[in-house]
Design a protein around this motif. Structure first.
Motif, PDB file in Angstrom:
ATOM      1  N   LYS A  77     -13.687   4.097   7.264  1.00  0.00           N
ATOM      2  CA  LYS A  77     -14.411   3.838   5.933  1.00  0.00           C
ATOM      3  C   LYS A  77     -13.709   3.127   4.826  1.00  0.00           C
ATOM      4  O   LYS A  77     -14.230   2.737   4.013  1.00  0.00           O
ATOM      5  N   ASP A  78     -12.433   3.151   4.761  1.00  0.00           N
ATOM      6  CA  ASP A  78     -11.576   2.452   3.858  1.00  0.00           C
ATOM      7  C   ASP A  78     -11.764   0.867   4.001  1.00  0.00           C
ATOM      8  O   ASP A  78     -11.878   0.277   3.034  1.00  0.00           O
ATOM      9  N   ALA A  79     -12.132   0.416   5.036  1.00  0.00           N
ATOM     10  CA  ALA A  79     -12.465  -0.809   5.224  1.00  0.00           C
ATOM     11  C   ALA A  79     -13.626  -1.142   4.478  1.00  0.00           C
ATOM     12  O   ALA A  79     -13.982  -2.377   4.100  1.00  0.00           O
ATOM     13  N   VAL A  80     -14.634  -0.316   4.426  1.00  0.00           N
ATOM     14  CA  VAL A  80     -16.211  -0.569   3.968  1.00  0.00           C
ATOM     15  C   VAL A  80     -15.931  -0.476   2.564  1.00  0.00           C
ATOM     16  O   VAL A  80     -16.437  -1.122   1.741  1.00  0.00           O
ATOM     17  N   LEU A  81     -14.812   0.485   1.914  1.00  0.00           N
ATOM     18  CA  LEU A  81     -14.704   0.673   0.750  1.00  0.00           C
ATOM     19  C   LEU A  81     -14.127  -0.653  -0.067  1.00  0.00           C
ATOM     20  O   LEU A  81     -14.458  -0.966  -1.036  1.00  0.00           O
ATOM     21  N   ARG A  82     -13.420  -1.273   0.803  1.00  0.00           N
ATOM     22  CA  ARG A  82     -12.594  -2.394   0.141  1.00  0.00           C
ATOM     23  C   ARG A  82     -13.697  -3.424   0.209  1.00  0.00           C
ATOM     24  O   ARG A  82     -13.648  -4.434  -0.865  1.00  0.00           O
ATOM     25  N   ALA A  83     -14.730  -3.636   1.120  1.00  0.00           N
ATOM     26  CA  ALA A  83     -15.889  -4.386   0.979  1.00  0.00           C
ATOM     27  C   ALA A  83     -16.873  -4.363  -0.408  1.00  0.00           C
ATOM     28  O   ALA A  83     -17.301  -5.030  -1.188  1.00  0.00           O
ATOM     29  N   LEU A  84     -16.943  -2.945  -0.732  1.00  0.00           N
ATOM     30  CA  LEU A  84     -17.739  -2.681  -1.801  1.00  0.00           C
ATOM     31  C   LEU A  84     -16.932  -3.028  -3.006  1.00  0.00           C
ATOM     32  O   LEU A  84     -17.494  -3.515  -3.943  1.00  0.00           O
ATOM     33  N   MET A  85     -15.486  -2.737  -2.977  1.00  0.00           N
ATOM     34  CA  MET A  85     -14.724  -2.879  -4.358  1.00  0.00           C
ATOM     35  C   MET A  85     -14.626  -4.567  -4.446  1.00  0.00           C
ATOM     36  O   MET A  85     -15.004  -5.153  -5.532  1.00  0.00           O
ATOM     37  N   GLN A  86     -14.514  -5.311  -3.275  1.00  0.00           N
ATOM     38  CA  GLN A  86     -14.504  -6.722  -3.452  1.00  0.00           C
ATOM     39  C   GLN A  86     -15.750  -7.329  -4.097  1.00  0.00           C
ATOM     40  O   GLN A  86     -15.882  -8.275  -5.075  1.00  0.00           O
ATOM     41  N   ALA A  87     -16.747  -6.801  -3.457  1.00  0.00           N
ATOM     42  CA  ALA A  87     -18.204  -7.013  -4.175  1.00  0.00           C
ATOM     43  C   ALA A  87     -18.447  -6.702  -5.647  1.00  0.00           C
ATOM     44  O   ALA A  87     -18.691  -7.624  -6.327  1.00  0.00           O
ATOM     45  N   HIS A  88     -17.813  -5.635  -6.057  1.00  0.00           N
ATOM     46  CA  HIS A  88     -18.093  -5.267  -7.481  1.00  0.00           C
ATOM     47  C   HIS A  88     -17.449  -6.186  -8.294  1.00  0.00           C
ATOM     48  O   HIS A  88     -17.644  -6.918  -9.119  1.00  0.00           O
ATOM     49  N   ALA A  89     -15.927  -6.537  -7.868  1.00  0.00           N
ATOM     50  CA  ALA A  89     -15.143  -7.387  -8.601  1.00  0.00           C
ATOM     51  C   ALA A  89     -15.512  -8.766  -8.542  1.00  0.00           C
ATOM     52  O   ALA A  89     -15.692  -9.528  -9.534  1.00  0.00           O
ATOM     53  N   ASP A  90     -16.052  -9.336  -7.616  1.00  0.00           N
ATOM     54  CA  ASP A  90     -16.634 -10.647  -7.627  1.00  0.00           C
ATOM     55  C   ASP A  90     -17.779 -10.989  -8.358  1.00  0.00           C
ATOM     56  O   ASP A  90     -18.217 -11.917  -8.944  1.00  0.00           O
ATOM     57  N   ALA A  91     -18.862  -9.724  -8.545  1.00  0.00           N
ATOM     58  CA  ALA A  91     -19.978  -9.787  -9.264  1.00  0.00           C
ATOM     59  C   ALA A  91     -19.674  -9.956 -10.797  1.00  0.00           C
ATOM     60  O   ALA A  91     -20.359 -10.615 -11.453  1.00  0.00           O
TER      61      ALA A  91
END
Length: 205
Positions: free
Chosen positions: A64-78
């Motif tokens: 789940k931490d890897a999925v969290l990383r993807a979500l965090m990255q998407a938020h920052a990039d947006a």
């Protein structure tokens, strides 16, 4: 600090179908973390919400931490993308209007699912690489704020002015948008613009 390999994705999609599958997992994870929080947001729940087997999830994310990383990255990039889009044609001539562009973009990036943002940035661990990425983005934001202030020569100018502006916007938006108290986002925007406008014009005192 957590070991970085906990956050590493396993499979980078190269075809449309794989990209769509990965996005289904990420979307399901966003719902699960918002609903259950970090601790109870398990990969089993993510797989069930995505309508696929746990094995299919593990093809893309080891945990789940890897999925969290993807979500965090998407938020920052947006957030970076919003500001870039809204400043692509230059800045408004009035200082308050220019501040409003940055404040509104930051608020807009937090409008959807404040509970998820609270989980991502208050409950969940962060990968060292992601922290380095965030720090680099903060540096770029401070540099952009310095350019903004240079365009309005009557404003306060000190070594800390640009960092104060960036930190004020980010901190107030995140804290107040994700709070459980009711917050009118238009009012929040106006208050931050007023606060920073007065701070920046108070150069002679």
């Amino acid at each position: 600090m957590a070991p970085s390999d906990r956050f590493r994705q396993r499979k980078q999609p190269k075809q449309l179908r794989s990209a769509e599958t990965r996005q289904r997992i990420v979307d399901a994870a966003a719902q699960i973390f918002a609903e259950y929080g970090y601790a109870a947001g398990t990969t089993n729940r993510i797989a069930e919400r995505a309508g696929m087997s746990i094995g299919s999830v593990y093809q893309y994310f080891p945990n789940k931490d890897a999925v969290l990383r993807a979500l965090m990255q998407a938020h920052a990039d947006a957030g970076a993308r919003l500001i870039a889009e809204r400043t692509s044609n230059g800045l408004p001539p009035a200082l308050d209007d220019a501040l409003r562009v940055f404040v509104r973009a930051t608020i807009d990036n937090h409008r959807d699912d404040p509970r998820l943002h609270r989980v991502l940035f208050e409950e969940a661990p962060r990968a060292p690489e992601f922290l380095a990425y965030i720090h680099d983005m903060e540096r770029q934001a401070v540099e952009a704020a310095a350019v903004l202030l240079d365009a309005y020569p009557s404003t306060r100018a000190s070594r800390l002015t640009a960092p104060v502006v960036v930190t004020t916007i980010e901190s107030l938006v995140h804290r107040l948008v994700t709070t459980q108290l009711p917050v009118d986002l238009d009012e929040l925007e106006n208050e931050i613009v007023l606060l920073l406008g007065r701070y920046l014009r108070d150069a002679d005192q």
